[in-house]
Structures are given as C-alpha cells and as structure tokens.
Design an enzyme around this catalytic site. Structure first.
Site, PDB file in Angstrom:
ATOM      1  N   SER A 198     -11.439 -23.592 -14.088  1.00 39.40           N
ATOM      2  CA  SER A 198     -11.202 -24.863 -13.389  1.00 39.40           C
ATOM      3  C   SER A 198     -10.153 -25.718 -14.083  1.00 39.40           C
ATOM      4  O   SER A 198     -10.081 -25.767 -15.314  1.00 39.40           O
ATOM      5  CB  SER A 198     -12.523 -25.637 -13.351  1.00 39.40           C
ATOM      6  OG  SER A 198     -12.296 -26.980 -13.000  1.00 39.40           O
ATOM      7  N   GLU A 234     -10.480 -28.713 -14.366  1.00 45.95           N
ATOM      8  CA  GLU A 234     -11.245 -29.686 -15.159  1.00 45.95           C
ATOM      9  C   GLU A 234     -11.145 -29.371 -16.650  1.00 45.95           C
ATOM     10  O   GLU A 234     -11.348 -30.240 -17.484  1.00 45.95           O
ATOM     11  CB  GLU A 234     -12.720 -29.654 -14.755  1.00 45.95           C
ATOM     12  CG  GLU A 234     -13.069 -30.496 -13.561  1.00 45.95           C
ATOM     13  CD  GLU A 234     -12.981 -31.992 -13.827  1.00 45.95           C
ATOM     14  OE1 GLU A 234     -13.677 -32.488 -14.730  1.00 45.95           O
ATOM     15  OE2 GLU A 234     -12.213 -32.665 -13.128  1.00 45.95           O
ATOM     16  N   TYR A 267     -19.807 -29.839 -17.668  1.00 44.17           N
ATOM     17  CA  TYR A 267     -19.302 -28.777 -16.787  1.00 44.17           C
ATOM     18  C   TYR A 267     -18.000 -28.196 -17.337  1.00 44.17           C
ATOM     19  O   TYR A 267     -17.854 -26.969 -17.467  1.00 44.17           O
ATOM     20  CB  TYR A 267     -19.071 -29.362 -15.383  1.00 44.17           C
ATOM     21  CG  TYR A 267     -18.255 -28.494 -14.466  1.00 44.17           C
ATOM     22  CD1 TYR A 267     -18.830 -27.421 -13.785  1.00 44.17           C
ATOM     23  CD2 TYR A 267     -16.900 -28.741 -14.258  1.00 44.17           C
ATOM     24  CE1 TYR A 267     -18.079 -26.617 -12.927  1.00 44.17           C
ATOM     25  CE2 TYR A 267     -16.138 -27.955 -13.407  1.00 44.17           C
ATOM     26  CZ  TYR A 267     -16.734 -26.890 -12.749  1.00 44.17           C
ATOM     27  OH  TYR A 267     -15.984 -26.102 -11.905  1.00 44.17           O
TER      28      TYR A 267
HETATM   29  P1  NAP Z   1     -19.987 -24.539  -4.645  1.00 45.97           P
HETATM   30  O1  NAP Z   1     -19.666 -24.716  -3.195  1.00 45.97           O
HETATM   31  O2  NAP Z   1     -20.706 -25.620  -5.371  1.00 45.97           O
HETATM   32  O3  NAP Z   1     -20.824 -23.177  -4.758  1.00 45.97           O
HETATM   33  C1  NAP Z   1     -21.439 -22.821  -5.958  1.00 45.97           C
HETATM   34  C2  NAP Z   1     -22.206 -21.534  -5.762  1.00 45.97           C
HETATM   35  O4  NAP Z   1     -22.850 -21.187  -6.985  1.00 45.97           O
HETATM   36  C3  NAP Z   1     -23.324 -21.621  -4.695  1.00 45.97           C
HETATM   37  O5  NAP Z   1     -23.391 -20.386  -4.029  1.00 45.97           O
HETATM   38  C4  NAP Z   1     -24.565 -21.827  -5.547  1.00 45.97           C
HETATM   39  O6  NAP Z   1     -25.740 -21.377  -4.933  1.00 45.97           O
HETATM   40  C5  NAP Z   1     -24.225 -20.923  -6.727  1.00 45.97           C
HETATM   41  N1  NAP Z   1     -25.027 -21.210  -7.907  1.00 45.97           N
HETATM   42  C6  NAP Z   1     -25.328 -22.410  -8.466  1.00 45.97           C
HETATM   43  N2  NAP Z   1     -26.071 -22.249  -9.562  1.00 45.97           N
HETATM   44  C7  NAP Z   1     -26.285 -20.917  -9.705  1.00 45.97           C
HETATM   45  C8  NAP Z   1     -27.013 -20.131 -10.620  1.00 45.97           C
HETATM   46  N3  NAP Z   1     -27.701 -20.669 -11.636  1.00 45.97           N
HETATM   47  N4  NAP Z   1     -27.004 -18.788 -10.459  1.00 45.97           N
HETATM   48  C9  NAP Z   1     -26.336 -18.207  -9.428  1.00 45.97           C
HETATM   49  N5  NAP Z   1     -25.624 -18.918  -8.524  1.00 45.97           N
HETATM   50  C10 NAP Z   1     -25.610 -20.253  -8.662  1.00 45.97           C
HETATM   51  O7  NAP Z   1     -18.664 -24.230  -5.478  1.00 45.97           O
HETATM   52  P2  NAP Z   1     -17.216 -23.741  -4.968  1.00 45.97           P
HETATM   53  O8  NAP Z   1     -16.412 -24.948  -4.632  1.00 45.97           O
HETATM   54  O9  NAP Z   1     -17.384 -22.678  -3.982  1.00 45.97           O
HETATM   55  O10 NAP Z   1     -16.615 -23.175  -6.320  1.00 45.97           O
HETATM   56  C11 NAP Z   1     -16.769 -21.816  -6.671  1.00 45.97           C
HETATM   57  C12 NAP Z   1     -16.536 -21.658  -8.165  1.00 45.97           C
HETATM   58  O11 NAP Z   1     -15.230 -22.096  -8.489  1.00 45.97           O
HETATM   59  C13 NAP Z   1     -17.473 -22.460  -9.050  1.00 45.97           C
HETATM   60  O12 NAP Z   1     -17.692 -21.717 -10.231  1.00 45.97           O
HETATM   61  C14 NAP Z   1     -16.680 -23.714  -9.380  1.00 45.97           C
HETATM   62  O13 NAP Z   1     -17.107 -24.252 -10.596  1.00 45.97           O
HETATM   63  C15 NAP Z   1     -15.280 -23.119  -9.467  1.00 45.97           C
HETATM   64  N6  NAP Z   1     -14.182 -24.022  -9.136  1.00 45.97           N
HETATM   65  C16 NAP Z   1     -14.175 -24.704  -7.966  1.00 45.97           C
HETATM   66  C17 NAP Z   1     -13.094 -25.482  -7.642  1.00 45.97           C
HETATM   67  C18 NAP Z   1     -13.030 -26.240  -6.342  1.00 45.97           C
HETATM   68  O14 NAP Z   1     -12.201 -27.156  -6.241  1.00 45.97           O
HETATM   69  N7  NAP Z   1     -13.816 -25.891  -5.346  1.00 45.97           N
HETATM   70  C19 NAP Z   1     -12.003 -25.584  -8.532  1.00 45.97           C
HETATM   71  C20 NAP Z   1     -12.047 -24.862  -9.708  1.00 45.97           C
HETATM   72  C21 NAP Z   1     -13.135 -24.061 -10.002  1.00 45.97           C
HETATM   73  P3  NAP Z   1     -26.637 -22.346  -4.010  1.00 45.97           P
HETATM   74  O15 NAP Z   1     -25.982 -22.330  -2.654  1.00 45.97           O
HETATM   75  O16 NAP Z   1     -27.966 -21.690  -4.060  1.00 45.97           O
HETATM   76  O17 NAP Z   1     -26.613 -23.704  -4.639  1.00 45.97           O
HETATM   77  N1  GDD Z   2     -17.818 -36.721  -5.964  1.00 45.87           N
HETATM   78  C1  GDD Z   2     -17.327 -37.963  -5.884  1.00 45.87           C
HETATM   79  N2  GDD Z   2     -18.022 -38.896  -5.180  1.00 45.87           N
HETATM   80  N3  GDD Z   2     -16.169 -38.249  -6.510  1.00 45.87           N
HETATM   81  C2  GDD Z   2     -15.679 -39.504  -6.394  1.00 45.87           C
HETATM   82  C3  GDD Z   2     -16.342 -40.499  -5.663  1.00 45.87           C
HETATM   83  C4  GDD Z   2     -17.578 -40.194  -5.039  1.00 45.87           C
HETATM   84  O1  GDD Z   2     -18.218 -41.014  -4.396  1.00 45.87           O
HETATM   85  N4  GDD Z   2     -15.597 -41.640  -5.727  1.00 45.87           N
HETATM   86  C5  GDD Z   2     -14.522 -41.353  -6.458  1.00 45.87           C
HETATM   87  N5  GDD Z   2     -14.558 -40.060  -6.880  1.00 45.87           N
HETATM   88  C6  GDD Z   2     -13.567 -39.401  -7.749  1.00 45.87           C
HETATM   89  C7  GDD Z   2     -14.168 -38.744  -8.984  1.00 45.87           C
HETATM   90  O2  GDD Z   2     -14.423 -39.731  -9.992  1.00 45.87           O
HETATM   91  C8  GDD Z   2     -13.055 -37.776  -9.350  1.00 45.87           C
HETATM   92  O3  GDD Z   2     -12.073 -38.441 -10.122  1.00 45.87           O
HETATM   93  C9  GDD Z   2     -12.447 -37.408  -7.999  1.00 45.87           C
HETATM   94  O4  GDD Z   2     -12.956 -38.351  -7.042  1.00 45.87           O
HETATM   95  C10 GDD Z   2     -12.772 -36.002  -7.536  1.00 45.87           C
HETATM   96  O5  GDD Z   2     -14.167 -35.817  -7.605  1.00 45.87           O
HETATM   97  P1  GDD Z   2     -14.875 -34.530  -6.945  1.00 45.87           P
HETATM   98  O6  GDD Z   2     -14.464 -34.410  -5.526  1.00 45.87           O
HETATM   99  O7  GDD Z   2     -16.325 -34.636  -7.255  1.00 45.87           O
HETATM  100  O8  GDD Z   2     -14.192 -33.296  -7.681  1.00 45.87           O
HETATM  101  P2  GDD Z   2     -13.879 -33.038  -9.235  1.00 45.87           P
HETATM  102  O9  GDD Z   2     -12.387 -33.118  -9.381  1.00 45.87           O
HETATM  103  O10 GDD Z   2     -14.700 -33.869 -10.122  1.00 45.87           O
HETATM  104  O11 GDD Z   2     -14.360 -31.536  -9.410  1.00 45.87           O
HETATM  105  C11 GDD Z   2     -14.033 -30.543  -8.439  1.00 45.87           C
HETATM  106  O12 GDD Z   2     -12.823 -29.915  -8.771  1.00 45.87           O
HETATM  107  C12 GDD Z   2     -12.849 -29.195 -10.014  1.00 45.87           C
HETATM  108  C13 GDD Z   2     -11.436 -28.614 -10.219  1.00 45.87           C
HETATM  109  O13 GDD Z   2     -10.618 -29.574 -10.808  1.00 45.87           O
HETATM  110  C14 GDD Z   2     -15.220 -29.549  -8.406  1.00 45.87           C
HETATM  111  O14 GDD Z   2     -15.018 -28.653  -7.333  1.00 45.87           O
HETATM  112  C15 GDD Z   2     -15.286 -28.757  -9.691  1.00 45.87           C
HETATM  113  O15 GDD Z   2     -16.270 -27.726  -9.554  1.00 45.87           O
HETATM  114  C16 GDD Z   2     -13.907 -28.113  -9.934  1.00 45.87           C
HETATM  115  O16 GDD Z   2     -13.931 -27.367 -11.127  1.00 45.87           O
END
Ligand code: NAP
Ligand code: GDD
Length: 354
Positions: A136, A138, A160
C-alpha cells in the site's frame, strides 16, 4: 482441471471480486478464502459464483483466515495453486488505530504465515508458486519524496501501514532467501462502486445519492485537506496479474500520477447533481486519525515501462462513475443529472407510483 489455478485471500473484498472476474475471464480456476460470518458477505462475488456441483464451476470458496496458519496450509495443499494473491486484510486505516493487534496479526503475521506455507509447499513438491502481496501507498506515510516510487523510503503512520511495511519486507526476504517468486504491488488508493462504504470516496457518493433521494440530510466527514492519488480498482487488479506474469519477480508502484484533495472529490461529486457540498457536509472529529497521511502521489513509470500498464480512467471519470452507480442503485439515474433536487424527488415519486 486447468493448470491455471489461482488462490485469492480477501476474495470478498473490492479487489478480490474484480481480480476474480478478471482471472475467470482469462481461463483460470479461482479459489478464494472466505471467513465464516453470521450473515452472508459474498455480495461482491455472487454474480460469478456457481454451484460447485456443476461441471462448469470454476470459482471455489474455502473457509479460512489469515490468522489461522494451519488452515492456510491445508488449503494450499488441497488447491495446489500456481498463483497466490494475498489481498486479505483489515484494510481500514482509522480502524487499525482502534484494533492494532488484530490488524497487525492479519496484515503482517498473516502474510508471514502464507509465505511460510508456500515455502514448505514449494520445497516439498518442487512446484513454483507465484505470490502477490497487496502492498500500500500508506507505507510511504509522511512522505519524504514527491512523487513516491519503488525506491522511496517508507515512513508508516498507522498500525495498518506498519504491518504492511513488515509484510513488504518479508515478501522480499522470502524472495531473496528461498527463491520464491514473490512480488509486492505498492498500490495507491483505488476505488469503484464496490468500494466499502466507510472509505471516504464511497462514503461521499453513497451519501450523495441518499441526499438526492431525500433519505439523508447531512454528511459527517473528517479531514478534507488530505490528498490522495485515486485510481479505478478494475485497472489495478489487472496490474496485480501483470506483475505475476513477468520473467522475474519484482516490486511495482501502481498509481495514476495525479493527486487530489477530498474537497476536490466533493466538488466533482456534488457538482454532478448541481449541489454545493458545503450545504451538506459537516465536520466530525471522530473521523480524524491520530497521525494523518497528508499527501500521496505515485510515480507509475516502472509499471508503465515494464508491465505496459496504464490507468483507463481519469479522476473526474472515476468520481462520475461512482456517483452514477450510487444514484442508479436508488433508481435516480438518468433523472438526477439535469434536475433540481426538488424536481428529482417529485419525478421519482411519480415513477414509483406507476
Ligand atoms: P477490502 O474491500 O477491505 O477487502 C478486504 C478483504 O480481506 C475482505 O475480503 C475481507 O473479508 C478480507 N479479510 C479481512 N480480514 C481477514 C482475515 N483475518 N483473514 C482473511 N481475510 C480477511 O480491501 P480492498 O480495497 O479490496 O483491498 C485489497 C487489499 O489491498 C488489502 O490488503 C488492502 O490492504 C490492500 N490495498 C488496498 C488499496 C485500496 O485503495 N483499495 C490500496 C493499497 C492496498 P471480509 O469480507 O470477511 O471482511
Ligand atoms: N474513511 C474516511 N472517512 N476518511 C476520511 C473521512 C471519513 O469520514 N473524512 C476525511 N477522510 C480522509 C482520511 O483522513 C484520509 O486522509 C482520506 O480521507 C482517505 O481515507 P480512506 O478513504 O479511509 O483511505 P486511506 O487513504 O486511509 O486508505 C485506503 O487507501 C490505502 C492506500 O493508500 C485504504 O484502502 C487502505 O487499505 C489502502 O492501503
């Protein structure tokens, strides 16, 4: 049985669902690990699931958890995959401050458990498994370089992100120590209509549709000044697959190369239905994080050059796509775009009455 067999952790999540679709379209047999829940949580993959008794079924689900190493090993032995995509995670940054131990166990130790299982499986069978780790942006946290690329040092700012850094380095360590074909994708934020509703983009588009439908009056958010490099999830899962198709295992940044604030997201989303977000959005400090990541912007040059990967949609297009999907889900499209909010309610009522 096909030789193209993939195992996906996190298959019920946003990325897991798009990746599974993509793999099935490309002739794979897909196995996913799901957690037992008291209500069904397979909405995102229901449309591709088929009764496993059918000869044509190519998607199979197995109960397991990244915190349960024995089960991971058993599933690996049963499935015998050639590609493993480790997408499972407690992926909410804010929640990771509330549940740090669990987050680190699933994200950090979970990755280690899987790598250990693969190492033993590969040693015993001689079958080479390709492993993708969902890293990520992050991990860059308090950024020390703009834009961030593969060589930019990490400065994680949440439980995280610390766990993702650990998983990142273990992936490299297993590659270098045991010759695993193990790769890290360092993916910047990617969104879609399937994004969880507690992430800021979907929280906004979901609330906007409800506001237009008269079901919600206000939207409470935290820090609106943070900037993110937001792309489209469907494009990003293709990058995951491409990473595992290369001759050599390596690590890649996947990003659009543009950054935008939450305010800009609000401008475009509410602008789509001619509303001013300032009339609806209120501040709530509960959505602030103890340490914030202020700015993320990635440099996808390596992915472009080596994988031939390009994002297919720009920021405005992504916001519109998400707004339209949420409006549509409430029966408000195509009515919403050119009408005043009062008129939308009237037209919708009339449509429902018919
Ligand atoms: P998501 O929608 O939150 O999905 C997370 C998945 O992980 C769900 O299927 C969840 O299952 C499963 N999970 C949670 N805890 C688990 C555990 N203990 N054992 C096995 N499975 C578990 O996340 P996503 O957005 O698809 O992201 C996929 C991956 O990419 C994650 O690793 C996330 O950290 C990473 N990532 C995401 C982003 C982004 O912007 N989306 C960016 C960078 C990296 P349940 O449905 O049962 O909760
Ligand atoms: N969730 C959330 N809810 N975020 C908020 C809100 C709110 O009400 N208001 C402001 N934000 C701001 C957060 O403080 C953060 O700076 C930004 O919106 C994005 O928040 P999220 O959408 O929760 O995503 P994230 O950037 O913290 O994390 C996501 O992206 C990562 C990759 O950079 C997640 O998908 C992570 O799993 C992933 O690794």
């Amino acid at each position: 049985m096909t030789s193209k067999r993939a195992l996906v952790t996190g298959i019920t999540g946003q990325d897991g669902s798009y990746l599974s679709e993509y793999l099935l379209e490309n002739g794979y047999e897909v196995h996913g690990i799901i957690r037992r829940t008291s209500t069904f949580n397979t909405d995102r993959i229901d449309h591709i699931y088929e009764d496993p008794h059918n000869q044509t079924a190519r998607l199979f689900l197995h109960y397991g958890d990244l915190t349960d190493g024995t089960t991971l090993r058993r599933i690996l032995e049963e499935v015998q995959p050639v590609e493993i995509y480790n997408l499972g995670a407690q992926s909410h940054v804010r929640v990771s401050f509330d549940s740090p131990e669990y987050t680190v166990d699933a994200v950090g130790m979970g990755t280690l458990r899987l790598l250990e299982a693969i190492r033993d499986y590969q040693y015993r069978t001689g079958i080479q498994v390709r492993f993708y780790q969902a890293g990520s942006s992050e991990m860059f946290g308090k950024v020390v370089e703009v834009p961030q690329k593969e060589t930019t040092p990490f400065y994680p700012r949440s439980p995280y992100a610390c766990a993702k850094v650990y998983a990142h380095w273990q992936t490299i360590n297993y590659r270098e120590s045991y010759g695993l074909f193990a790769c890290n994708g360092i993916l910047f934020n990617h969104e879609s209509p399937r994004r969880g509703q507690t992430f800021v983009t979907r929280k906004i588009t979901h609330a906007l549709a409800r506001i237009v439908a008269g079901q919600q009056k206000k939207l409470y958010l935290g820090n609106l000044d943070a900037k993110r490099d937001w792309g489209y999830a469907k494009d990003y899962v293709k990058a995951m697959w491409l990473i595992l198709q290369q001759d050599e295992p390596d690590d890649y940044v996947i990003a659009t190369g543009e950054t935008h604030s939450i305010r800009e997201f609000l401008d475009i989303a509410f602008g789509y239905v001619n509303l001013d977000w300032q009339d609806y959005v209120k501040f709530d400090e509960r959505y602030l994080r103890p340490a914030e990541v202020d700015l993320l912007i990635g440099d996808p040059a390596k992915a472009r050059q080596k994988l031939g990967w390009e994002p297919s949609i720009d920021f405005r297009g992504l916001v519109h796509l998400m707004v339209e999907a949420d409006l549509k889900a409430l029966g408000l499209l195509p009515l919403a775009r050119n009408l005043a909010i009062e008129d939308i309610a009237t037209v919708r009522l009339a449509a429902t009455a018919q």
